[in-house]
Structures are given as C-alpha cells and as structure tokens.
Design a protein around this motif. Sequence first.
Motif, PDB file in Angstrom:
ATOM      1  N   UNK A 267       0.870  -1.176   0.000  1.00  0.00           N
ATOM      2  CA  UNK A 267       0.000   0.000   0.000  1.00  0.00           C
ATOM      3  C   UNK A 267       0.911   1.231   0.000  1.00  0.00           C
ATOM      4  N   UNK A 268       0.829   2.001  -1.085  1.00  0.00           N
ATOM      5  CA  UNK A 268       1.704   3.180  -1.197  1.00  0.00           C
ATOM      6  C   UNK A 268       0.925   4.437  -0.834  1.00  0.00           C
ATOM      7  N   UNK A 269       1.554   5.288  -0.023  1.00  0.00           N
ATOM      8  CA  UNK A 269       0.946   6.555   0.388  1.00  0.00           C
ATOM      9  C   UNK A 269       2.009   7.654   0.249  1.00  0.00           C
ATOM     10  N   UNK A 270       1.580   8.884   0.427  1.00  0.00           N
ATOM     11  CA  UNK A 270       2.584   9.951   0.305  1.00  0.00           C
ATOM     12  C   UNK A 270       3.468  10.010   1.549  1.00  0.00           C
ATOM     13  N   UNK A 271       2.896   9.643   2.709  1.00  0.00           N
ATOM     14  CA  UNK A 271       3.721   9.587   3.918  1.00  0.00           C
ATOM     15  C   UNK A 271       3.090   8.629   4.927  1.00  0.00           C
ATOM     16  N   UNK A 272       3.873   8.298   5.971  1.00  0.00           N
ATOM     17  CA  UNK A 272       3.332   7.407   6.996  1.00  0.00           C
ATOM     18  C   UNK A 272       2.142   8.065   7.686  1.00  0.00           C
ATOM     19  N   UNK A 273       1.081   7.270   7.904  1.00  0.00           N
ATOM     20  CA  UNK A 273      -0.158   7.817   8.430  1.00  0.00           C
ATOM     21  C   UNK A 273      -0.799   6.776   9.336  1.00  0.00           C
ATOM     22  N   UNK A 274      -0.998   7.149  10.600  1.00  0.00           N
ATOM     23  CA  UNK A 274      -1.493   6.171  11.569  1.00  0.00           C
ATOM     24  C   UNK A 274      -2.891   5.654  11.247  1.00  0.00           C
ATOM     25  N   UNK A 275      -3.733   6.516  10.686  1.00  0.00           N
ATOM     26  CA  UNK A 275      -5.096   6.091  10.360  1.00  0.00           C
ATOM     27  C   UNK A 275      -5.074   4.973   9.307  1.00  0.00           C
ATOM     28  N   UNK A 276      -4.234   5.181   8.297  1.00  0.00           N
ATOM     29  CA  UNK A 276      -4.100   4.150   7.258  1.00  0.00           C
ATOM     30  C   UNK A 276      -3.508   2.873   7.851  1.00  0.00           C
ATOM     31  N   UNK A 277      -2.454   3.045   8.661  1.00  0.00           N
ATOM     32  CA  UNK A 277      -1.811   1.875   9.278  1.00  0.00           C
ATOM     33  C   UNK A 277      -2.823   1.047  10.063  1.00  0.00           C
ATOM     34  N   UNK A 278      -3.645   1.722  10.875  1.00  0.00           N
ATOM     35  CA  UNK A 278      -4.571   0.936  11.698  1.00  0.00           C
ATOM     36  C   UNK A 278      -5.756   0.407  10.888  1.00  0.00           C
ATOM     37  N   UNK A 279      -5.980   0.969   9.698  1.00  0.00           N
ATOM     38  CA  UNK A 279      -7.006   0.379   8.827  1.00  0.00           C
ATOM     39  C   UNK A 279      -6.506  -0.911   8.184  1.00  0.00           C
ATOM     40  N   UNK A 280      -5.188  -1.051   8.073  1.00  0.00           N
ATOM     41  CA  UNK A 280      -4.625  -2.259   7.430  1.00  0.00           C
ATOM     42  C   UNK A 280      -4.305  -3.341   8.458  1.00  0.00           C
ATOM     43  N   UNK A 281      -3.701  -2.910   9.579  1.00  0.00           N
ATOM     44  CA  UNK A 281      -3.280  -3.873  10.604  1.00  0.00           C
ATOM     45  C   UNK A 281      -4.161  -3.751  11.833  1.00  0.00           C
ATOM     46  N   UNK A 282      -4.568  -4.806  12.457  1.00  0.00           N
ATOM     47  CA  UNK A 282      -4.224  -6.203  12.165  1.00  0.00           C
ATOM     48  C   UNK A 282      -5.113  -6.864  11.103  1.00  0.00           C
ATOM     49  N   UNK A 283      -5.948  -6.035  10.395  1.00  0.00           N
ATOM     50  CA  UNK A 283      -6.895  -6.606   9.426  1.00  0.00           C
ATOM     51  C   UNK A 283      -6.238  -7.613   8.462  1.00  0.00           C
ATOM     52  N   UNK A 284      -5.087  -7.238   7.909  1.00  0.00           N
ATOM     53  CA  UNK A 284      -4.388  -8.124   6.959  1.00  0.00           C
ATOM     54  C   UNK A 284      -4.029  -9.461   7.614  1.00  0.00           C
ATOM     55  N   UNK A 285      -3.576  -9.377   8.871  1.00  0.00           N
ATOM     56  CA  UNK A 285      -3.161 -10.599   9.561  1.00  0.00           C
ATOM     57  C   UNK A 285      -4.366 -11.469   9.908  1.00  0.00           C
ATOM     58  N   UNK A 286      -5.469 -10.823  10.310  1.00  0.00           N
ATOM     59  CA  UNK A 286      -6.697 -11.573  10.620  1.00  0.00           C
ATOM     60  C   UNK A 286      -7.195 -12.282   9.356  1.00  0.00           C
ATOM     61  N   UNK A 287      -7.172 -11.548   8.269  1.00  0.00           N
ATOM     62  CA  UNK A 287      -7.613 -12.094   6.982  1.00  0.00           C
ATOM     63  C   UNK A 287      -6.754 -13.306   6.597  1.00  0.00           C
ATOM     64  N   UNK A 288      -5.449 -13.155   6.709  1.00  0.00           N
ATOM     65  CA  UNK A 288      -4.510 -14.228   6.370  1.00  0.00           C
ATOM     66  C   UNK A 288      -4.740 -15.449   7.259  1.00  0.00           C
ATOM     67  N   UNK A 289      -4.938 -15.174   8.536  1.00  0.00           N
ATOM     68  CA  UNK A 289      -5.155 -16.242   9.504  1.00  0.00           C
ATOM     69  C   UNK A 289      -6.440 -17.016   9.178  1.00  0.00           C
ATOM     70  N   UNK A 290      -7.476 -16.277   8.755  1.00  0.00           N
ATOM     71  CA  UNK A 290      -8.766 -16.908   8.422  1.00  0.00           C
ATOM     72  C   UNK A 290      -8.591 -17.946   7.303  1.00  0.00           C
ATOM     73  N   UNK A 291      -7.722 -17.668   6.371  1.00  0.00           N
ATOM     74  CA  UNK A 291      -7.494 -18.603   5.261  1.00  0.00           C
ATOM     75  C   UNK A 291      -6.307 -19.525   5.532  1.00  0.00           C
ATOM     76  N   UNK A 292      -5.936 -19.618   6.777  1.00  0.00           N
ATOM     77  CA  UNK A 292      -4.817 -20.469   7.197  1.00  0.00           C
ATOM     78  C   UNK A 292      -3.545 -20.171   6.414  1.00  0.00           C
TER      79      UNK A 292
END
Lengths: 501, 501
Positions: free
Chosen positions: A422-447
């Motif tokens: 995910x490319x952004x113009x700069x580091x942004x906490x709102x974006x970070x927390x929208x992705x994590x841990x969502x990505x990990x939960x998603x990955x875990x769901x599909x083993x």
Amino acid sequence: MTFNFFNVRKLCTTTALYKNVQLTKDRFPNLKRGSYAVVNSTDVDYFTNIVGVNNFISGEEVKSYNEDWLKSVSGFSKYVLKPKTTEQVSSILKYCYERGIAVCIQGGNTGLVGGSVPVFDEVILSTSAMNKIISFNKLSGVLVCQAGCVLENLMNYVQNEGFIMPFDLGAKGTCQIGGNLATNAGGLRLIKYGSLQGSVLGLQAVLADGQVLDCLNTLKKDNTGYHLKHLFIGSEGTLGIITKIAIQCPNAPKFVNASFIGLESFDKVLSFFSLVRKEFSGSLSSFELMDSVAIKSVQKNIGIKCPINDNLKFYVLVELSADNNYINHSIQEFLEKALNKEIILDATVADQPSLIQNLWKIRENIPESLLRYGYVYKYDITLPHENFYEIVPDIRRRLEKLDVKAVCGYGHLGDGNLHLNVATSEHNNEIASAIEPYVYEWTSKYKGSISAEHGIGFLKSKYLKYSKSNLEVDLMRKIKNNIDPKKILNPYKIFPQNDSN
Amino acid sequence: MTFNFFNVRKLCTTTALYKNVQLTKDRFPNLKRGSYAVVNSTDVDYFTNIVGVNNFISGEEVKSYNEDWLKSVSGFSKYVLKPKTTEQVSSILKYCYERGIAVCIQGGNTGLVGGSVPVFDEVILSTSAMNKIISFNKLSGVLVCQAGCVLENLMNYVQNEGFIMPFDLGAKGTCQIGGNLATNAGGLRLIKYGSLQGSVLGLQAVLADGQVLDCLNTLKKDNTGYHLKHLFIGSEGTLGIITKIAIQCPNAPKFVNASFIGLESFDKVLSFFSLVRKEFSGSLSSFELMDSVAIKSVQKNIGIKCPINDNLKFYVLVELSADNNYINHSIQEFLEKALNKEIILDATVADQPSLIQNLWKIRENIPESLLRYGYVYKYDITLPHENFYEIVPDIRRRLEKLDVKAVCGYGHLGDGNLHLNVATSEHNNEIASAIEPYVYEWTSKYKGSISAEHGIGFLKSKYLKYSKSNLEVDLMRKIKNNIDPKKILNPYKIFPQNDSN
C-alpha cells in the motif's frame, strides 16, 4: 550455448528514503530491556583480545549496524564484534553467557522485520568477517563455506563450476548465506528447487554457552537421530549462531527463457498456472504475478515500458530452465494455443539473456517504483492459490476514502506468496490501523502465513499468534529456554514481548 | 503418450526366512525394562471404550505386531490399539501419560532396525486405521491425508490427478505415509525430488501428554517461528505420533527411460556419474550402482539374465524422466559418445514401460537373491562419492578366510547411499564381529552416516555415537525430555540404552 543464469537479474538497489531513525526503545516506550549485563571496560578488553583491534568496532561506525535496511528500527549498541572463526564466536558466546551479556546476530542486515539489529544495547556480533569458502565438491555439487559469505559471491563461485545456488534473492549482493539460513530465505527459485530446508545438508552452530554443535554433514542422506539442523534454519539467531554451512547445489540449467503474459482476470491466471505446471513441471523456475497497478507504477515512476498491451488486468512472468532447448519451441507453441483459447490475451517470449533481463526488470522494479510515491506499507503473506488475490481488492475498498496512492499485489504466485503493498505519500497512523491487524486476521482466516519469507524478527513478533497456535509458541519457548536458558541470543526477536506496541 | 510412472517398479515381495523370533529381552538380557505401569483390566476397558471392540486387538493376533519384518526382534505386548482419529490418539496418550504406560508406535512395520515393534510390553498403537485421504488440491498438488495411508494407495490416487508422490520405496505396498515421515524415508527418487524434509509442508502430531500440535500447513512458504514439523520428521515416534500430513506432490513427468550400463572400474563409474549429472541434471531420477557380485547373485539365484555383457565389474541403472521426449534421443547420443571414449563398455536403453521394468527387476531382486544364500548382514550407509565403494573390497579382504558366500555393494550412488551386504549360509558370531563395529568405524572415519535411510530404531541405538557427537545426542535428549518427560513414547529407540548388547 551455455546460459549465464546469474546475471539475468539485477541486484535490487533500492535504498530506503527515511534518514532519521527513531530509536526502537522510544518508538515502543513500554518495551522493557531484559536484565542483561551492561558491557564494561573489562568486557571491551576481552572482546578486543579475541577478535583483534581491527575487528572490534566502536564509536560512530557502529551507527550503521544499529539501523535496519528499511530505517524503521534502531538499537543503540556501542560495540560490534567481527569474529573470523568458529572458535572466536565460541569464545565470545562463552564469555557473554557467563557475564549475562545479550548478543544481537547480524549478517548482511538486509532483513525487513528488524531481526538483525539490536533493540537496546545488545552487543552486535557481525558474521561478515567469516567469509571463506571452505570446499566445493565438483562431483556432488556440495559447497561448504563460512556463514558470512555474500550470496552473490557464492553464486559466481559455483557458476564457474557449472552449478547454481538453489536460491536467489534481490538482496544477493549484500545478504549473507548465514542470514539466509537463519531466516530460511525463500526468493525466486523456490518453485523449482524448494525451500532451503531441503537444500541445506548440514551446518555448524555455536550455542548460547559457546559449545560448538557440529552438524556439518555433507551427505544427502543421514537418518541417525533427530535432524537438529532444522532447528537453526529459520530460527533467526535465537537458538545459536550459524558459523559454517554445507549446501547442495544443483547443476546449472543450460537453457533459460522467459515469457511475459497478459490476462484479463485472476481466474484466468489460475487456469493458466495450472496448465503451465502440467506442461512444464520440471522446467518451471518462476511464476511471478503483477497486477495492473504494479505495472502502471513501474511505467509511471520508473519509466519502463510494458512489452505487451498495457491495458490488461494481470501480468505474469514465467521463467523456464532446462537441459535442452526444446523448451523454447515448446513454450511458443503452448502460448499460441493459450492465445487461441483466450486463456491469455497477449504474450512475448525471450530466450536471449539481455531480453530476459528486460522482462525481469519490470518485476524487479515494482518495490522501487512504489517507494517513489513516498511511503509503502509492505506485507509478505502466503495464501492458498484460490484466495491469493482476493485480499487486494478488499484492501482497496477498505482504504478508498483514505489518502492512498496505490494498492497493489505482486509476488511469487507459484509459491502462493503475495507481496501486498500500500503506497501513500507519507506514513499515516489512520491508514496503518485500517490495514493492521486486518491483513493478519484475513490471512489467519485462510490459514495463510503472515510472513512467507521475511520472518518475524522484532517487528512482527506481536502478530506471531496469527500464524502459530499457543501450543506451537509454547513448544518454541521450551526449546528456546532449553538451549539458551539465559536468553542472551537475539533477545526481543520472534517471541511476543509483554509490550511491543 | 503419457507414461505409467508408478507401475514400473515391482513391490518388493521378499519375506524374511527366519520364523522363530527370539524375544528381544532374551536376546539382550542386560537390557532393563523402564519403570512403566503394567496395563491392567481397568486400562483395557478404557482403551476398548476409546477405539471400539473391533479396533482393540489382544490374544494370538497380537503376535504379528510384536515382530519386525526381518524377524530379528520381538516384544511381548498384549494389546494393539487402532485409533481412527486424532482425537482417539489424543485420548489414548493423555491416559497413558497420566498412568505412565509406555507406547510403541507402529505404521506398516516394514522397518529394518526394530523401530516399530515393542521391546518389552509397550502398548502398540497402530496407525493403520487412520487411512483416509482428506484432500487433494489439483492446483497446488498438495495432498492432505491421515498418517496410516499406505504409500502405494497415495501413489495411485495422485497419479490419477497427473501428479506423483515425491518418493518411492520397495515397501510401498505396505509401508504407511506416517511411518515414512517418522523415519524420513529415502528411497528411489531422492536424487530428483530431495529429502522428505523438503516435500512435507505440514503435519499434525499428538504429543506424549495428548496435546494436539497442529502444524498442518499446506503452504509452500511460512517463515513464522521455528519449523517445528522437522522435529517430528525422522524422530521415529519418540517425540509425538504423527496423525495427519500435508505433502507437496510434483507433477508427473510425461516421459521416462532407463539405461543399463556396464563399466570396468569404479573410477569410470564416478566419471560417468559426473557426466550424466552435467548433461541431464534436471531429468536424472535414479542413478543406481550394482557390482559384479550383485549381478552374479541375481543371475545365479533368481535366474534373471544380465541384458548386456555380464563379465564387467560394475553396472549402473540410470533413469531419466522429463516433460518431453527429447531425452530419449539425447541419452542414446550421449551413451554412444561415452562408448566411443571408453568411459563405459556396454549399454542398453529402454523407453517402454515393460522394458524399463525388466531393467529395474535386476536391481530390485538383489536383496532377495542374496537372502537365498542363507543369511545376510545388511548395512545401509552414506559415504562420500570418492570413498563410496572402497569399503566393499576392504570387507572382502577382511572376511576372505571366513565362510562367506558373497560380499557385495549396490545402492543409490546418486545419493551416496551404499547397501553393503554380506551373505553367508547362516548367522555366525565370528563373521558378525569381524564386520561390526568395523563398518561403523570405517563410516565414521569418512564422516559418513551409519544409517542413510533405515534409521536407528532399537537395533542401531548403540552405534549412534559413530554418526552423532555427544553434544548432538545431549541436545536430542534435552528435546526428548522436554516434550516427553515421562519418556512413554517409543522407549528404547534411537537413544543408546545402558546395555543393548
């Protein structure tokens, strides 16, 4: 007619953009330093005596050893030791074990998860002075070397003997074979030659208390007792310091070609993958996916032109390598059929090194091109083929109202390994927390695996639970505590800390 | 044009000749039974409840489970449990752990080192009722199944989907996949597809206390934490009971051929091997050596004719498998050149299944032919290629004044795995002590493995020291004691006993 297999792919030259690296202890203020001894002047004398003045680093020069390649974490160690031999490593560890001094093990420091730099003031033990090739057996293809050999040097060495290393990485010009083993590196040839666990015949490792464990087997078959070497492969320096390695090198293939192919949907990509595997199983050495966002990023930010119709949704790069040139004729015929059946929409085939290199450039420049947007959130996950790409549009939808430059998916489809960026113009906490841990939960769901090839290191330790059960982590802890009861080896890595937030 | 890869090699049908099996406790009178609980009627009720009456075996029927395939060792267990599910295995172990009852784990019972039968009165847990295929992914080639599936059934199953199992054994009609993993089986395809450690993606194992460790990963890449599965592969049932397995199956090759070649010296064999590897690296699926004594034994005792000049000193069987038929033309041209240069002296090539099978028959009938002499001392060692054959004439000289029928060497030269066999008319202590521990000392001197693919089991535990250092054995013991502190799993196996003489 032999083919220069190694120089096809360019060393990844990207350097991260962020210069002022916040100390890890400040970024994670609740993280506690373990009760390790602080290095004093007597220790310094002892260390200097062991490694010699030239291999004892202190002062300003230590800075680069304290920071990771991505400039995302930084320890504040004062000393770097560069032993040249197993015996020196053993003496250092024996001493550190007795004194209770924590040790951070560093190879080429090309990792992406903060595994090779100190978190606090651990003494840094760099393997870079242990860079000797010990032997190469031309009959068996077995290479024995010290852990600090740079991967590309080994590649060049065995190439001259008609062999290749069974794995290849973008970071090959800097990463070291010891670090490759310690992190169980994956890379670009895994689909053909399998995981490092299968290619490493033996290793020598120094345990926390300085004892030298010699599993430096150079034989293909040995069924006497537990296969201890596998404990050290992928344990990221937490169980021992790998000092010597024996690795089985395959004979170099004589002919290589690459095809760049465009497709209209991910379903078609999977159908095509299935057909390629069936037709070219033994010859398939890479099957890399790139989505349209990745291709556009390379075109726009780096200026590399797509060699085929650039308006398609998916692209794959297929590399075949074999002992006879029949594959060239064969892939052309195969692609024509696939075009006629509309499984694929466009394709080009290259069988000359420079042309193959041009095709690889597109794939290799994706990370660099994304960094040009400003900042990149990088995820390295394995997913079942069926669900491989679903997460990309899902994340795109999830972030559509936020200031995101690009969400793209690329990676080693052949191995199920997706690089979600995910490319952004700069580091942004709102974006970070929208992705994590969502990505990990998603990955875990599909083993899936939350870290396909980068490892856990320091940065992902709190997410380990998404890929490993409590019982697995307990068993890992038991093994760790048993082999390194004072936990002096690479502390704060892999295992979740009380607070690493 | 597709080739029936599986049925080329015949299942080894040899049955051992010795019917009256001495109890292990009598053969090794100084060996002491551990302080395990003796199974009582309450235990019997509990076990019967868990597995059901039909899967609880007692009485005369237990006899065959107490004896190994070679009829060389025998326990005297009274009970065999055949659980059908992981949950049943878990309940059994939880109970045994609490009660302190020792458990012997048995798969197909085809091992050659007494690893799968009880030594004393351990309860036998047979995995044979856990024989379900759970899933097969046609896209990834990943097979998931229970541990008790017979290897040949799995071979047939995946063959129908266009895949093959990555390993093949003479005992495939009887051996089970769980046992294959527990012993890290080698076999006939290792040179092409590598060790099982590289092909097993995941496994589920029940620990000594009944906890279920789920590492049933079906992904090719997962770098999250220690690679625990490797602890169980090759640990011969001493760390846990493998209940489910995920294994990566390669696509089946479309074309196979075999060549039978005669050579005048072992030096020429090595030169030829080097040339074959260079020319056919990716296609080479077997490189088997047979010496003249082995060939004469097959001719004389089985009546199979050598297909080429039968007066040569060495023979090799080379199998190639590939995705295109170019290999046929290629090997013929290659062999002609080798004949002209006198690297080889005679050769024949077969590309039809029945003809290939005929060539394999010679190699496969060597063990049976040697048994016809009366008794065979069998050694399964790995040696560096340079020293691979030296031990055979050395042993021949050593035994020349004793009543020996044949000393021969054959095996998987491609993997450095020599089967050294000494045939006599009957078992003889003088001959035995002339060979052992000499063979193991010799192997140790060349840093070889005293057990290339058969494992340690019970019979070789006292020789473990010839392949593993004290530190390695210590570390193995630590791991064992940590995971199975009451040591109820497969006791007396792998680790040297106080007296197993």
